[in-house]
Design an enzyme around this catalytic site. Structure first.
Site, PDB file in Angstrom:
ATOM      1  N   SER A 266      17.202  25.635  56.896  1.00 36.94           N
ATOM      2  CA  SER A 266      16.846  25.682  58.306  1.00 36.94           C
ATOM      3  C   SER A 266      18.122  25.845  59.109  1.00 36.94           C
ATOM      4  O   SER A 266      19.223  25.737  58.583  1.00 36.94           O
ATOM      5  CB  SER A 266      16.154  24.386  58.727  1.00 36.94           C
ATOM      6  N   LYS A 267      17.956  26.063  60.376  1.00 39.22           N
ATOM      7  CA  LYS A 267      19.113  26.293  61.237  1.00 39.22           C
ATOM      8  C   LYS A 267      20.088  25.104  61.160  1.00 39.22           C
ATOM      9  O   LYS A 267      21.294  25.274  61.128  1.00 39.22           O
ATOM     10  CB  LYS A 267      18.629  26.494  62.670  1.00 39.22           C
TER      11      LYS A 267
END
Ligand code: GLU
Length: 513
Positions: A266-267
């Site tokens: 994920s980011k």
């Protein structure tokens, strides 16, 4: 492994300009590039912009900018010219799909003529209801082939009436489809699990599936290397190759990138744009080296690779299929290795933008200006300071904080921080006063780390003073922080005048406490 024909390798990256280049995209780009170079083949860029609704302005420029930054020159496809305009090269163009619509229309006609595809006039509302009913009945959403068997006359009259339509692939019934994947072996799917998917959209643009295989065929692509998320599309592609009677390329679906907790990246875990990583101060060589290891290893313990070594050693035999863990600590470690390899001039050139952007310094011709004091200094002064941190930092964006104290007029700290744990205020004041006397004795040109060290240690020994009770306040007075390089190194880089000033100011702070 598949017996590869590796004499005429042609690989492509086929990004959609729907966002900025992420780490995962860079891995796909890198592997394609390494593969092409390893086999002396061609590295091609094709822009898949057929989903006009997802187009992000600036995305194409970002992609080409990242390729330029990485030093990956493509043999064919779009590129940035020296005049900073968009150029295109190669004999299989155009390489931007929106400029190839006529080609897709010609090829879709072939499939319609062969009865491998058909026009579907189902309105959106019907498809939405169909889907909702299927979901409510816990069935996988699938087109129900409503328009598959319309008569030729029905189709003609709908077309003549201008009824909006898409063109769908006529999925064979109950057919085993084999995707030959170099990394995963044969992936076998039954066509009954697939539906009559869309090849041409109502707006006259092809879907990704259709455009991509027409182009891979026409551009003579030999190997398709892309992220694991495209595996589900591969059987559809294989069927299209069969429908055209074309030889499919070999596929290699690259392992997914996972966070340390083994979840999809994920980011927050670092799945940021490549630009973000560059801005944080990861060096190009370090980032590419790290990314190469996300799914590949050379079969040895080696972790640090130059580009030439990667090109030499990269083959798909050593790309694994298990997810690759994105370990930011490892990236930091690799970056540290590359930072330490830089010459001091290279390190200075890499760091200067960070010092300027953080407002510590400005550039004034050949010289630099310390913003806070207005003092003009030579690059050599900054290089001396930087050399203290070159072995310590892991990212270039740590530099302004790490050396900011050199460029401050006044250091901001609590006076108690100057007192070593086994000492007290009076003792600290006295030690610092003695230190000033010592420093004043050293001639300007002899004010070096080595001389300081020798002189101060001699003094401490003669007077039987605990080293910490002098060196701790000295170091703190010079840096204003609990962690920093050693006091002699800082003093050497600061020079005699500033060193004495800072120690005087520390004494004053303690006396006014
Ligand atoms: N356009 C697809 C993408 O955005 C390409 C996938 C493929 O390589 O086939 O990644």
């Amino acid at each position: 492994m598949e017996n590869l024909n590796l004499t005429n390798v042609r690989v492509r990256i086929a990004p959609s300009p729907t966002g900025f280049v992420h780490i995962g995209n860079l891995r796909t780009i890198l592997y394609n590039y390494l593969f092409a170079k390893h086999y002396k083949g061609k590295f091609i860029i094709r822009i898949e912009d057929t989903d006009q609704s997802r187009f992000v302005p600036g995305a194409l420029e970002n992609l080409l900018g990242v390729l330029q930054w990485a030093g990956f020159e493509n043999d064919e496809g779009p590129f940035i010219t020296p005049e900073n305009t968009l150029g295109e090269k190669g004999e299989f163009g155009p390489y931007i799909q929106s400029a190839r619509l006529k080609i897709y229309h010609d090829y879709i006609q072939q499939l319609l003529d062969k009865n491998k595809a058909y026009c579907c006039f189902c309105p959106k509302e019907r498809l939405e209801k169909l889907r909702a009913d299927q979901v409510a009945n816990k069935k996988a959403p699938k087109y129900d082939n409503f328009c598959r068997n319309l008569s030729r006359e029905e189709v003609q009259s709908m077309l003549a009436g201008g009824t909006p339509h898409v063109i769908r692939f006529k999925m064979p019934e109950n057919k085993e489809i084999i995707v030959k994947d170099i990394i995963r072996g044969n992936i076998i799917v039954n066509s009954k699990d697939l539906d009559d998917y869309v090849l041409m959209k109502a707006d006259g643009f092809p879907t990704y599936h259709f455009a991509s295989i027409v182009d891979d065929h026409l551009m003579k692509i030999t190997h398709v290397m892309r992220g694991e998320e495209w595996i589900a599309s591969a059987p559809k592609h294989v069927l299209l190759y069969e429908a055209f009677n074309w030889q499919p390329p070999l596929f290699a679906h690259l392992p997914q990138l996972l966070s340390k907790s083994k979840k999809k990246l994920s980011k927050r875990d670092g799945d940021a744009s490549v630009q973000d990583f560059i801005e944080k101060g990861y060096l190009k060589k370090a980032l590419l080296n790290f990314i190469a290891l996300l799914g590949w290893n050379s079969g040895t313990e080696q972790e640090i690779y130059s580009m030439d070594e990667m090109i030499k050693q990269f083959t798909l035999d050593n790309v694994h299929k298990a997810g690759a863990v994105f370990d930011i600590d490892k990236l930091d470690w690799i970056n540290g290795v590359y930072i330490r390899e830089l010459s001091i001039d290279e390190f200075y050139n890499e760091c200067l933008p960070y010092l300027v952007n953080s407002d510590l310094l400005s550039i004034s011709g050949e010289k630099l200006v310390i913003n806070e004091t207005g003092e003009r200094v030579k690059p050599g002064f900054v290089k001396d300071i930087l050399s203290l941190e070159q072995t310590r930092i892991k990212r270039l964006n740590e530099i302004p904080e790490a050396i900011g104290y050199f460029f401050r007029h006044e250091l901001d700290y609590q006076p108690e921080a100057l007192i070593w744990k086994k000492s007290d205020r009076e003792q600290t004041i006295e030690n610092l006063q003695n230190l000033i006397k010592l420093l004043k004795k050293i001639k300007l040109h002899e004010f070096t780390k080595e001389n300081l060290e020798k002189l101060i240690f001699e003094f401490l020994e003669n007077k039987s003073i605990d080293t910490g009770s002098m060196l701790w306040p000295m170091r703190f007075a010079l840096s204003g922080q609990a962690k920093s390089p050693g006091p002699f190194e800082i003093a050497d880089a600061l020079g005699r005048k500033k060193t004495i000033e800072r120690i005087e100011s520390a004494i004053a702070k303690l006396q006014n406490q």
